[in-house]
Design a protein around this motif. Structure first.
Motif, mmCIF file in Angstrom:
data_model
loop_
_atom_site.group_PDB
_atom_site.id
_atom_site.type_symbol
_atom_site.label_atom_id
_atom_site.label_comp_id
_atom_site.label_asym_id
_atom_site.label_seq_id
_atom_site.Cartn_x
_atom_site.Cartn_y
_atom_site.Cartn_z
ATOM 1 N N ILE A 242 14.215 -17.878 37.395
ATOM 2 C CA ILE A 242 15.354 -18.674 37.878
ATOM 3 C C ILE A 242 16.377 -17.740 38.751
ATOM 4 O O ILE A 242 17.001 -16.664 38.385
ATOM 5 C CB ILE A 242 16.275 -19.019 36.436
ATOM 6 N N SER A 243 16.610 -18.446 39.896
ATOM 7 C CA SER A 243 17.642 -17.849 40.731
ATOM 8 C C SER A 243 18.284 -18.975 41.490
ATOM 9 O O SER A 243 17.894 -20.345 41.322
ATOM 10 C CB SER A 243 16.988 -17.074 41.944
ATOM 11 N N ARG A 244 19.036 -18.766 42.616
ATOM 12 C CA ARG A 244 19.693 -19.864 43.449
ATOM 13 C C ARG A 244 18.785 -19.902 44.738
ATOM 14 O O ARG A 244 19.277 -20.847 45.467
ATOM 15 C CB ARG A 244 21.048 -19.559 43.639
ATOM 16 N N ASP A 245 17.771 -19.304 44.717
ATOM 17 C CA ASP A 245 16.906 -19.562 45.847
ATOM 18 C C ASP A 245 16.352 -21.036 45.927
ATOM 19 O O ASP A 245 16.245 -21.601 44.940
ATOM 20 C CB ASP A 245 15.364 -18.895 45.533
ATOM 21 N N ASN B 297 1.425 -17.810 36.076
ATOM 22 C CA ASN B 297 1.667 -18.089 34.787
ATOM 23 C C ASN B 297 3.268 -18.108 34.760
ATOM 24 O O ASN B 297 3.703 -17.989 33.453
ATOM 25 C CB ASN B 297 1.114 -16.709 34.023
ATOM 26 N N VAL B 298 4.050 -18.110 35.709
ATOM 27 C CA VAL B 298 5.365 -18.293 35.507
ATOM 28 C C VAL B 298 5.899 -19.805 36.093
ATOM 29 O O VAL B 298 5.386 -20.168 36.873
ATOM 30 C CB VAL B 298 6.287 -17.118 36.216
ATOM 31 N N ILE B 299 7.003 -20.031 35.659
ATOM 32 C CA ILE B 299 7.479 -21.453 36.081
ATOM 33 C C ILE B 299 8.700 -20.955 36.827
ATOM 34 O O ILE B 299 9.919 -20.425 36.410
ATOM 35 C CB ILE B 299 7.847 -22.389 35.107
ATOM 36 N N SER B 300 8.755 -21.316 38.172
ATOM 37 C CA SER B 300 9.998 -20.856 39.016
ATOM 38 C C SER B 300 10.930 -22.402 39.158
ATOM 39 O O SER B 300 10.528 -23.421 39.657
ATOM 40 C CB SER B 300 9.512 -20.524 40.499
ATOM 41 N N LEU B 301 12.241 -22.172 38.877
ATOM 42 C CA LEU B 301 12.981 -22.959 38.867
ATOM 43 C C LEU B 301 14.405 -22.300 39.697
ATOM 44 O O LEU B 301 14.697 -21.352 39.598
ATOM 45 C CB LEU B 301 13.739 -23.209 37.411
ATOM 46 N N SER B 302 15.029 -23.461 40.335
ATOM 47 C CA SER B 302 16.074 -23.124 41.006
ATOM 48 C C SER B 302 17.443 -23.614 40.723
ATOM 49 O O SER B 302 17.568 -24.895 40.107
ATOM 50 C CB SER B 302 15.991 -23.611 42.597
ATOM 51 N N ASP B 303 18.607 -23.067 40.788
ATOM 52 C CA ASP B 303 19.800 -23.454 40.397
ATOM 53 C C ASP B 303 20.764 -23.572 41.874
ATOM 54 O O ASP B 303 21.743 -23.680 41.813
ATOM 55 C CB ASP B 303 20.664 -22.311 39.668
ATOM 56 N N PHE B 304 19.962 -24.217 42.817
ATOM 57 C CA PHE B 304 20.705 -24.387 44.046
ATOM 58 C C PHE B 304 21.481 -25.191 44.234
ATOM 59 O O PHE B 304 22.505 -25.211 44.946
ATOM 60 C CB PHE B 304 19.592 -24.350 45.181
ATOM 61 N N LYS B 305 21.390 -26.401 43.572
ATOM 62 C CA LYS B 305 22.253 -27.805 43.624
ATOM 63 C C LYS B 305 23.746 -27.370 43.534
ATOM 64 O O LYS B 305 24.299 -27.549 44.074
ATOM 65 C CB LYS B 305 21.686 -28.736 42.936
ATOM 66 N N ASP B 306 24.143 -27.016 42.343
ATOM 67 C CA ASP B 306 25.500 -26.378 41.936
ATOM 68 C C ASP B 306 25.731 -25.349 41.543
ATOM 69 O O ASP B 306 26.933 -25.014 40.867
ATOM 70 C CB ASP B 306 25.988 -27.758 41.463
ATOM 71 N N GLY B 307 24.825 -24.495 41.011
ATOM 72 C CA GLY B 307 25.105 -23.182 40.340
ATOM 73 C C GLY B 307 25.558 -23.416 39.116
ATOM 74 O O GLY B 307 25.890 -22.378 38.330
ATOM 75 N N SER B 308 25.480 -24.737 38.282
ATOM 76 C CA SER B 308 25.947 -24.666 36.875
ATOM 77 C C SER B 308 25.261 -23.951 35.891
ATOM 78 O O SER B 308 25.885 -23.378 34.980
ATOM 79 C CB SER B 308 25.712 -26.024 36.633
ATOM 80 N N PHE B 309 23.850 -23.458 36.061
ATOM 81 C CA PHE B 309 23.331 -22.764 35.097
ATOM 82 C C PHE B 309 23.985 -21.359 35.297
ATOM 83 O O PHE B 309 24.357 -20.630 34.087
ATOM 84 C CB PHE B 309 21.691 -22.643 35.378
#
Length: 167
Positions: A82-85, A101-113
């Motif tokens: 997880i990153s803001r990328d 083997n990993v799941i990439s997730l982005s917090d780019f929309k609002d940074g709420s994570f």
């Protein structure tokens, strides 16, 4: 607020990581296919949250590679990077590296994570990005382990995180 360093210079985050033994806060993050993923999508699996400032830096990239290698041997475990990328950057990196083997997730929309988990930088040159952290959850979403890396350019303690999966 927590204080960590970047090449020896103090920088602060918006809060502190959630407490071990507590229920992990839910989240909405964007996958590389632009779908929305929530914590409940991973219910029933152990989860490693590998959180970092940007996949386009050496240490962050290495953490994704290392967890990808380890995840191939883990049963009933999902590793979420997880990153803001932007999701496109995650897809490009994992595709070019052959990481599946990993799941990439982005917090780019609002940074709420980052705000919810108390790990977004609020001072320094990485302001708004996420502090390098690892959070391990059991199958029910209970937090079993946390680490906020004190020096941002250092790698997390992979061994301790992986050992927490078996406890």
């Amino acid at each position: 607020m927590a204080t960590v360093t970047l090449k020896g210079n103090k920088i602060e985050t918006s809060g502190n990581l959630p407490t071990i033994g507590s229920e992990a806060p839910d989240f909405k993050l964007t996958a590389t296919d632009l779908s929305t993923k929530t914590l409940s999508d991973f219910k029933g699996s152990k989860v490693v949250l590998n959180i970092f400032p940007s996949v386009d830096t050496g240490t962050c990239a290495q953490s994704v590679r290392e967890f990808n290698k380890e995840a191939s041997e883990l049963k009933n475990t999902k590793v979420l990077c997880i990153s803001r990328d932007l999701p496109f950057a995650h897809a490009r990196f994992c595709g070019s590296e052959g990481l599946d083997n990993v799941i990439s997730l982005s917090d780019f929309k609002d940074g709420s994570f980052g705000k919810t988990y108390g790990l977004d930088f609020v001072t320094g040159p990485l302001e708004t990005l996420h502090s390098r952290s690892v959070i391990v959850l059991d199958e029910n979403g209970t937090i079993k382990y946390t680490e906020q890396v004190s020096e941002t350019v250092d790698e997390p303690n992979y061994k301790a995180a992986l050992e927490a999966l078996s406890n």
